[in-house]
Scaffold this motif. Structure first.
Motif, PDB file in Angstrom:
ATOM      1  N   TYR A  98       0.714  -1.224   0.144  1.00 46.75           N
ATOM      2  CA  TYR A  98       0.148  -0.203  -0.224  1.00 46.75           C
ATOM      3  C   TYR A  98       0.791   1.038  -0.451  1.00 46.75           C
ATOM      4  O   TYR A  98      -0.105   2.378   0.500  1.00 46.75           O
ATOM      5  CB  TYR A  98      -0.759  -0.161   0.959  1.00 46.75           C
ATOM      6  CG  TYR A  98      -2.213  -0.790   0.846  1.00 46.75           C
ATOM      7  CD1 TYR A  98      -2.942  -1.228   0.185  1.00 46.75           C
ATOM      8  CD2 TYR A  98      -2.041  -1.821   2.375  1.00 46.75           C
ATOM      9  CE1 TYR A  98      -3.529  -1.890   0.430  1.00 46.75           C
ATOM     10  CE2 TYR A  98      -2.923  -3.256   1.785  1.00 46.75           C
ATOM     11  CZ  TYR A  98      -3.568  -2.941   1.468  1.00 46.75           C
ATOM     12  OH  TYR A  98      -4.604  -4.281   1.514  1.00 46.75           O
ATOM     13  N   GLY A  99       2.546   1.227  -0.152  1.00 38.29           N
ATOM     14  CA  GLY A  99       3.110   2.818  -0.080  1.00 38.29           C
ATOM     15  C   GLY A  99       3.665   2.037   1.629  1.00 38.29           C
ATOM     16  O   GLY A  99       2.899   2.117   2.472  1.00 38.29           O
ATOM     17  N   ALA A 100       4.609   3.514   1.604  1.00 38.93           N
ATOM     18  CA  ALA A 100       5.732   3.763   3.308  1.00 38.93           C
ATOM     19  C   ALA A 100       4.361   4.273   3.562  1.00 38.93           C
ATOM     20  O   ALA A 100       4.294   3.751   5.023  1.00 38.93           O
ATOM     21  CB  ALA A 100       6.677   3.960   2.195  1.00 38.93           C
ATOM     22  N   PHE A 101       3.481   5.128   3.172  1.00 36.21           N
ATOM     23  CA  PHE A 101       2.682   6.041   4.225  1.00 36.21           C
ATOM     24  C   PHE A 101       1.334   5.177   4.666  1.00 36.21           C
ATOM     25  O   PHE A 101       1.719   5.182   6.056  1.00 36.21           O
ATOM     26  CB  PHE A 101       2.443   7.487   3.282  1.00 36.21           C
ATOM     27  CG  PHE A 101       1.607   8.477   4.179  1.00 36.21           C
ATOM     28  CD1 PHE A 101       2.333   9.170   5.271  1.00 36.21           C
ATOM     29  CD2 PHE A 101       0.051   8.339   4.516  1.00 36.21           C
ATOM     30  CE1 PHE A 101       1.566   9.382   6.285  1.00 36.21           C
ATOM     31  CE2 PHE A 101      -0.695   8.821   5.380  1.00 36.21           C
ATOM     32  CZ  PHE A 101       0.086   9.652   6.140  1.00 36.21           C
ATOM     33  N   LEU A 102       0.750   4.790   3.638  1.00 36.11           N
ATOM     34  CA  LEU A 102      -0.271   4.014   4.082  1.00 36.11           C
ATOM     35  C   LEU A 102      -0.173   3.198   5.653  1.00 36.11           C
ATOM     36  O   LEU A 102      -0.570   2.550   6.224  1.00 36.11           O
ATOM     37  CB  LEU A 102      -1.702   3.528   2.958  1.00 36.11           C
ATOM     38  CG  LEU A 102      -2.504   2.941   3.136  1.00 36.11           C
ATOM     39  CD1 LEU A 102      -3.127   4.087   4.850  1.00 36.11           C
ATOM     40  CD2 LEU A 102      -3.396   3.002   2.462  1.00 36.11           C
ATOM     41  N   THR A 103       1.297   1.933   4.597  1.00 37.21           N
ATOM     42  CA  THR A 103       1.348   0.500   5.648  1.00 37.21           C
ATOM     43  C   THR A 103       1.894   1.033   7.042  1.00 37.21           C
ATOM     44  O   THR A 103       1.275   0.645   7.585  1.00 37.21           O
ATOM     45  CB  THR A 103       2.312   0.101   5.012  1.00 37.21           C
ATOM     46  OG1 THR A 103       1.931   0.145   2.855  1.00 37.21           O
ATOM     47  CG2 THR A 103       3.475  -1.296   6.050  1.00 37.21           C
ATOM     48  N   THR A 104       2.752   2.183   6.899  1.00 35.19           N
ATOM     49  CA  THR A 104       3.348   3.269   8.033  1.00 35.19           C
ATOM     50  C   THR A 104       2.082   3.329   9.165  1.00 35.19           C
ATOM     51  O   THR A 104       1.569   2.787  10.494  1.00 35.19           O
ATOM     52  CB  THR A 104       4.393   4.277   8.123  1.00 35.19           C
ATOM     53  OG1 THR A 104       5.646   3.698   7.722  1.00 35.19           O
ATOM     54  CG2 THR A 104       4.349   4.726   9.225  1.00 35.19           C
ATOM     55  N   LEU A 105       1.180   4.046   8.190  1.00 35.30           N
ATOM     56  CA  LEU A 105       0.184   4.627   9.082  1.00 35.30           C
ATOM     57  C   LEU A 105      -0.627   3.533  10.322  1.00 35.30           C
ATOM     58  O   LEU A 105      -1.009   3.394  10.932  1.00 35.30           O
ATOM     59  CB  LEU A 105      -0.795   5.594   8.736  1.00 35.30           C
ATOM     60  CG  LEU A 105      -2.802   5.439   9.406  1.00 35.30           C
ATOM     61  CD1 LEU A 105      -1.937   7.767   9.455  1.00 35.30           C
ATOM     62  CD2 LEU A 105      -3.084   5.612   8.433  1.00 35.30           C
ATOM     63  N   VAL A 106      -0.953   2.309   9.062  1.00 40.88           N
ATOM     64  CA  VAL A 106      -2.055   1.701   9.432  1.00 40.88           C
ATOM     65  C   VAL A 106      -1.417   0.290  10.674  1.00 40.88           C
ATOM     66  O   VAL A 106      -1.609   0.304  11.487  1.00 40.88           O
ATOM     67  CB  VAL A 106      -1.861   0.252   8.475  1.00 40.88           C
ATOM     68  CG1 VAL A 106      -3.428  -0.440   9.040  1.00 40.88           C
ATOM     69  CG2 VAL A 106      -3.633   1.446   7.600  1.00 40.88           C
ATOM     70  N   VAL A 107      -0.221  -0.044  10.031  1.00 35.31           N
ATOM     71  CA  VAL A 107       0.840  -1.001  10.802  1.00 35.31           C
ATOM     72  C   VAL A 107       0.544  -0.190  12.491  1.00 35.31           C
ATOM     73  O   VAL A 107       0.830  -0.662  13.363  1.00 35.31           O
ATOM     74  CB  VAL A 107       1.950  -1.321  10.483  1.00 35.31           C
ATOM     75  CG1 VAL A 107       2.814  -1.466  11.662  1.00 35.31           C
ATOM     76  CG2 VAL A 107       1.548  -1.506   9.166  1.00 35.31           C
ATOM     77  N   PHE A 108       1.118   1.224  12.309  1.00 34.58           N
ATOM     78  CA  PHE A 108       1.471   1.995  13.919  1.00 34.58           C
ATOM     79  C   PHE A 108       0.518   1.710  14.770  1.00 34.58           C
ATOM     80  O   PHE A 108       0.114   2.109  16.312  1.00 34.58           O
ATOM     81  CB  PHE A 108       2.428   3.081  13.309  1.00 34.58           C
ATOM     82  CG  PHE A 108       3.440   3.414  14.212  1.00 34.58           C
ATOM     83  CD1 PHE A 108       4.401   3.517  14.538  1.00 34.58           C
ATOM     84  CD2 PHE A 108       4.343   2.732  12.751  1.00 34.58           C
ATOM     85  CE1 PHE A 108       5.563   3.329  14.828  1.00 34.58           C
ATOM     86  CE2 PHE A 108       5.963   2.782  12.630  1.00 34.58           C
ATOM     87  CZ  PHE A 108       6.737   3.614  14.025  1.00 34.58           C
ATOM     88  N   PHE A 109      -1.210   2.330  13.970  1.00 27.44           N
ATOM     89  CA  PHE A 109      -1.949   2.465  15.017  1.00 27.44           C
ATOM     90  C   PHE A 109      -2.195   1.501  15.349  1.00 27.44           C
ATOM     91  O   PHE A 109      -2.534   1.931  16.449  1.00 27.44           O
ATOM     92  CB  PHE A 109      -3.264   3.538  13.566  1.00 27.44           C
ATOM     93  CG  PHE A 109      -4.352   3.870  14.361  1.00 27.44           C
ATOM     94  CD1 PHE A 109      -4.853   4.735  15.048  1.00 27.44           C
ATOM     95  CD2 PHE A 109      -5.544   2.671  14.585  1.00 27.44           C
ATOM     96  CE1 PHE A 109      -5.555   4.561  15.276  1.00 27.44           C
ATOM     97  CE2 PHE A 109      -5.995   3.295  15.605  1.00 27.44           C
ATOM     98  CZ  PHE A 109      -6.821   4.320  15.669  1.00 27.44           C
ATOM     99  N   LEU A 110      -2.165   0.526  15.105  1.00 29.55           N
ATOM    100  CA  LEU A 110      -2.531  -0.830  15.338  1.00 29.55           C
ATOM    101  C   LEU A 110      -1.786  -1.324  16.274  1.00 29.55           C
ATOM    102  O   LEU A 110      -1.767  -2.097  16.944  1.00 29.55           O
ATOM    103  CB  LEU A 110      -2.895  -2.224  14.175  1.00 29.55           C
ATOM    104  CG  LEU A 110      -4.041  -2.049  12.782  1.00 29.55           C
ATOM    105  CD1 LEU A 110      -4.220  -2.694  12.026  1.00 29.55           C
ATOM    106  CD2 LEU A 110      -5.425  -1.677  13.885  1.00 29.55           C
ATOM    107  N   ALA A 111      -0.141  -1.312  16.120  1.00 27.25           N
ATOM    108  CA  ALA A 111       0.952  -1.900  16.658  1.00 27.25           C
ATOM    109  C   ALA A 111       0.718  -0.939  18.351  1.00 27.25           C
ATOM    110  O   ALA A 111       0.716  -1.278  19.545  1.00 27.25           O
ATOM    111  CB  ALA A 111       1.890  -1.744  16.279  1.00 27.25           C
ATOM    112  N   GLU A 112       0.407   0.375  18.407  1.00 30.21           N
ATOM    113  CA  GLU A 112      -0.379   0.792  19.645  1.00 30.21           C
ATOM    114  C   GLU A 112      -1.210   0.782  20.181  1.00 30.21           C
ATOM    115  O   GLU A 112      -1.566   0.628  21.390  1.00 30.21           O
ATOM    116  CB  GLU A 112      -0.040   2.458  19.608  1.00 30.21           C
ATOM    117  CG  GLU A 112       0.623   2.906  19.219  1.00 30.21           C
ATOM    118  CD  GLU A 112       1.805   2.553  20.610  1.00 30.21           C
ATOM    119  OE1 GLU A 112       1.767   3.097  21.485  1.00 30.21           O
ATOM    120  OE2 GLU A 112       2.874   2.251  20.305  1.00 30.21           O
TER     121      GLU A 112
END
Length: 184
Positions: A98-112
């Motif tokens: 999904y690209g760097a931004f969207l992947t980071t956004l989703v992964v970090f939100f869920l990981a927290e």
């Protein structure tokens, strides 16, 4: 200002060696776009910690000062002990891109979600009764900790003994518990 500084220090210390810092390392190795990854971390953290600060403020309004005091003390001591347990690196799903931004956004939100940093932010929101200040402080702490992972990566983490970082963070959480005991 006290709420921003304390939120910053607590989150910075607790994020050192945390799974989200490890995820940041994986993401920068995978995408090689550090500024895009930092932007995703910023948006995810603002949303997650903003909600956590708000939840903490709401809880504080429902509890008596004495119950809140002892609850916060127990939480901070618990977080201090929890931080001594090292996190494991979690794998990212390599099949989707999904690209760097969207992947980071989703992964970090869920990981927290349910992470010690989010729960500490709830407690900080309850302690300071300031959604904006706690969100600013905790977000800055996340950005610095994860920025170290993104921009300095493995070179820095090889030189810092994670056991020492976790012990220092444990003491910081317990120091906050002691401060709460004497302040509220």
């Amino acid at each position: 200002m006290e709420s921003i500084i304390q939120s910053f220090l607590l989150v910075l210390a607790s994020e050192m060696g945390d799974k989200t810092q490890l995820i940041a390392l994986v993401l920068v190795a995978r995408f090689r776009k550090p500024w895009t990854i930092m932007a995703g971390i910023l948006v995810a953290t603002l949303a997650n910690h903003g909600l956590a600060s708000f939840a903490g403020e709401m809880v504080a309004s429902w509890l008596s000062p004495q119950v809140l005091k002892w609850g916060l003390i127990a939480l901070f001591v618990g977080f201090g002990l929890w931080i001594l347990i090292p996190d494991k690196e979690e794998c990212l799903d390599e099949r989707k891109n999904y690209g760097a931004f969207l992947t980071t956004l989703v992964v970090f939100f869920l990981a927290e979600m349910g992470d010690k940093t989010q729960l500490a932010t709830v407690a900080l929101g309850a302690k300071f009764n300031s959604v904006v200040a706690v969100t600013i402080g905790s977000t800055l702490g996340m950005m610095v900790a994860d920025g170290l992972a993104v921009f300095l990566g493995p070179r820095l983490l090889r030189k810092i003994p994670m056991k020492a970082v976790r012990i220092t963070a444990c003491f910081l959480f317990i120091a906050f518990a002691i401060l709460i005991y004497f302040q509220i």
